[in-house]
Design a protein around this motif. Structure first.
Motif, PDB file in Angstrom:
ATOM      1  N   GLY A 252     -62.111  21.063  27.874  1.00  0.00           N
ATOM      2  CA  GLY A 252     -63.470  20.954  27.380  1.00  0.00           C
ATOM      3  C   GLY A 252     -64.046  22.205  26.764  1.00  0.00           C
ATOM      4  O   GLY A 252     -65.250  22.268  26.513  1.00  0.00           O
ATOM      5  N   GLU A 253     -63.202  23.212  26.507  1.00  0.00           N
ATOM      6  CA  GLU A 253     -63.729  24.427  25.890  1.00  0.00           C
ATOM      7  C   GLU A 253     -62.698  25.066  24.974  1.00  0.00           C
ATOM      8  O   GLU A 253     -61.499  24.811  25.090  1.00  0.00           O
ATOM      9  CB  GLU A 253     -64.192  25.425  26.952  1.00  0.00           C
ATOM     10  N   TRP A 254     -63.185  25.888  24.062  1.00  0.00           N
ATOM     11  CA  TRP A 254     -62.324  26.606  23.137  1.00  0.00           C
ATOM     12  C   TRP A 254     -61.840  27.880  23.811  1.00  0.00           C
ATOM     13  O   TRP A 254     -62.631  28.600  24.409  1.00  0.00           O
ATOM     14  CB  TRP A 254     -63.074  26.928  21.851  1.00  0.00           C
ATOM     15  N   ARG A 255     -60.533  28.142  23.732  1.00  0.00           N
ATOM     16  CA  ARG A 255     -59.919  29.304  24.386  1.00  0.00           C
ATOM     17  C   ARG A 255     -58.940  30.004  23.455  1.00  0.00           C
ATOM     18  O   ARG A 255     -58.258  29.360  22.668  1.00  0.00           O
ATOM     19  CB  ARG A 255     -59.113  28.867  25.608  1.00  0.00           C
ATOM     20  N   GLU A 256     -58.838  31.301  23.645  1.00  0.00           N
ATOM     21  CA  GLU A 256     -57.803  32.050  22.940  1.00  0.00           C
ATOM     22  C   GLU A 256     -56.456  31.732  23.584  1.00  0.00           C
ATOM     23  O   GLU A 256     -56.395  31.447  24.782  1.00  0.00           O
ATOM     24  CB  GLU A 256     -58.065  33.553  23.047  1.00  0.00           C
ATOM     25  N   PRO A 257     -55.375  31.821  22.818  1.00  0.00           N
ATOM     26  CA  PRO A 257     -54.061  31.628  23.438  1.00  0.00           C
ATOM     27  C   PRO A 257     -53.772  32.757  24.429  1.00  0.00           C
ATOM     28  O   PRO A 257     -54.261  33.880  24.259  1.00  0.00           O
ATOM     29  CB  PRO A 257     -53.100  31.657  22.252  1.00  0.00           C
TER      30      PRO A 257
ATOM     31  N   SER B 296     -57.476  12.315  36.506  1.00  0.00           N
ATOM     32  CA  SER B 296     -57.774  11.890  37.874  1.00  0.00           C
ATOM     33  C   SER B 296     -59.197  12.184  38.324  1.00  0.00           C
ATOM     34  O   SER B 296     -59.690  11.551  39.236  1.00  0.00           O
ATOM     35  CB  SER B 296     -56.793  12.553  38.842  1.00  0.00           C
ATOM     36  N   TRP B 297     -59.873  13.128  37.691  1.00  0.00           N
ATOM     37  CA  TRP B 297     -61.228  13.431  38.135  1.00  0.00           C
ATOM     38  C   TRP B 297     -62.010  14.052  36.994  1.00  0.00           C
ATOM     39  O   TRP B 297     -61.641  15.096  36.473  1.00  0.00           O
ATOM     40  CB  TRP B 297     -61.205  14.397  39.320  1.00  0.00           C
ATOM     41  N   ASN B 298     -63.097  13.414  36.596  1.00  0.00           N
ATOM     42  CA  ASN B 298     -63.911  13.921  35.492  1.00  0.00           C
ATOM     43  C   ASN B 298     -65.360  13.536  35.730  1.00  0.00           C
ATOM     44  O   ASN B 298     -65.696  12.363  35.663  1.00  0.00           O
ATOM     45  CB  ASN B 298     -63.407  13.335  34.166  1.00  0.00           C
ATOM     46  N   GLU B 299     -66.198  14.521  36.040  1.00  0.00           N
ATOM     47  CA  GLU B 299     -67.620  14.285  36.247  1.00  0.00           C
ATOM     48  C   GLU B 299     -67.844  13.197  37.307  1.00  0.00           C
ATOM     49  O   GLU B 299     -68.691  12.328  37.158  1.00  0.00           O
ATOM     50  CB  GLU B 299     -68.291  13.866  34.929  1.00  0.00           C
ATOM     51  N   GLY B 300     -67.049  13.225  38.356  1.00  0.00           N
ATOM     52  CA  GLY B 300     -67.221  12.244  39.415  1.00  0.00           C
ATOM     53  C   GLY B 300     -66.550  10.915  39.152  1.00  0.00           C
ATOM     54  O   GLY B 300     -66.668   9.990  39.937  1.00  0.00           O
TER      55      GLY B 300
ATOM     56  N   ALA C  72     -55.094  20.790  32.970  1.00  0.00           N
ATOM     57  CA  ALA C  72     -56.437  20.302  32.654  1.00  0.00           C
ATOM     58  C   ALA C  72     -56.421  18.801  32.374  1.00  0.00           C
ATOM     59  O   ALA C  72     -57.307  18.067  32.825  1.00  0.00           O
ATOM     60  CB  ALA C  72     -57.001  21.062  31.461  1.00  0.00           C
ATOM     61  N   ALA C  73     -55.407  18.327  31.637  1.00  0.00           N
ATOM     62  CA  ALA C  73     -55.308  16.897  31.328  1.00  0.00           C
ATOM     63  C   ALA C  73     -55.060  16.079  32.594  1.00  0.00           C
ATOM     64  O   ALA C  73     -55.594  14.979  32.738  1.00  0.00           O
ATOM     65  CB  ALA C  73     -54.206  16.654  30.305  1.00  0.00           C
ATOM     66  N   ARG C  74     -54.281  16.619  33.515  1.00  0.00           N
ATOM     67  CA  ARG C  74     -54.063  15.922  34.792  1.00  0.00           C
ATOM     68  C   ARG C  74     -55.374  15.789  35.566  1.00  0.00           C
ATOM     69  O   ARG C  74     -55.663  14.750  36.141  1.00  0.00           O
ATOM     70  CB  ARG C  74     -53.033  16.665  35.639  1.00  0.00           C
ATOM     71  N   ARG C  75     -56.148  16.873  35.584  1.00  0.00           N
ATOM     72  CA  ARG C  75     -57.438  16.823  36.277  1.00  0.00           C
ATOM     73  C   ARG C  75     -58.371  15.817  35.601  1.00  0.00           C
ATOM     74  O   ARG C  75     -59.071  15.071  36.265  1.00  0.00           O
ATOM     75  CB  ARG C  75     -58.083  18.209  36.320  1.00  0.00           C
TER      76      ARG C  75
END
Length: 192
Positions: A14-19, A59-63, A53-56
């Motif tokens: 859900g956010e932009w990150r540097e490699p 299985s769990w996103n904002e409740g 992150a995709a696994r989370r």
């Protein structure tokens, strides 16, 4: 078409990150051979972070579990993506031209296809819940068998250079409609 691509980052969790290794690959306009920007050079470490992150999210996103949300709930997101693609069609088509070297009218047509793809899978997702569990006819009367359709988890998607956004849509839209989460690895030759 003189477009300069601003430096991109990886979109993870859900956010932009540097490699992780802070390395970048130049974006070259194939029509002019000019460097028009850069993209992150993702590594195995970045992929691990993205998969976690995709696994989370699966299985769990904002409740809520993304996998257990209803088809109509997921369809709202797919319809929104379709609408946003059409709203930004001109801008996206120009970026596709600079990224791939294809003619503008073809790139604009591709954007219509991208929006249509998300709309198509949104409509399938809306009807998905009624088809989750379907009886299967078998010759033994004393058994009951069902075909249960459910999300499988995180899917890894790889797209080529020639239709980058359209082929990404062909893969992402059905995965999201089905309740899966996704990791997208675009071609380093056309990933804007």
């Amino acid at each position: 078409m003189a477009i300069q691509i601003t430096s991109r980052q990886l979109f993870i969790d859900g956010e932009w990150r540097e490699p992780v290794l802070k390395k970048w690959i130049p974006v070259i306009n194939p029509a002019t051979e000019e460097i028009v920007g850069d993209i992150p050079a993702a590594t195995a470490e970045d992929v691990e972070i993205a998969v976690d992150a995709a696994r989370r999210a699966f299985s769990w996103n904002e409740g809520k579990y993304w996998a257990s949300t209803s088809g109509p709930f997921r369809a709202k997101f797919l319809h929104a993506i379709s609408s946003m693609i059409l709203e930004r069609k001109s801008e996206l088509a120009k970026l596709e031209v600079v990224d791939t070297g294809k003619p503008l009218d073809e790139a604009a047509s591709d954007m219509d296809g991208v929006a249509s793809c998300f709309k198509y899978y949104a409509e399938l997702a809306e009807a998905l819940d009624a088809k989750q569990k379907a009886p299967v006819s078998i010759p033994v009367q004393s058994f009951k068998t069902y075909d249960l359709k459910e999300p499988i988890g995180v899917v890894a998607l790889i797209t080529p250079w020639n239709y980058p956004l359209l082929m990404a849509a062909w893969k992402i839209a059905p995965a999201l409609a089905a309740g899966c989460t996704a990791i997208l690895k675009p071609s380093e030759l056309a990933s804007v």
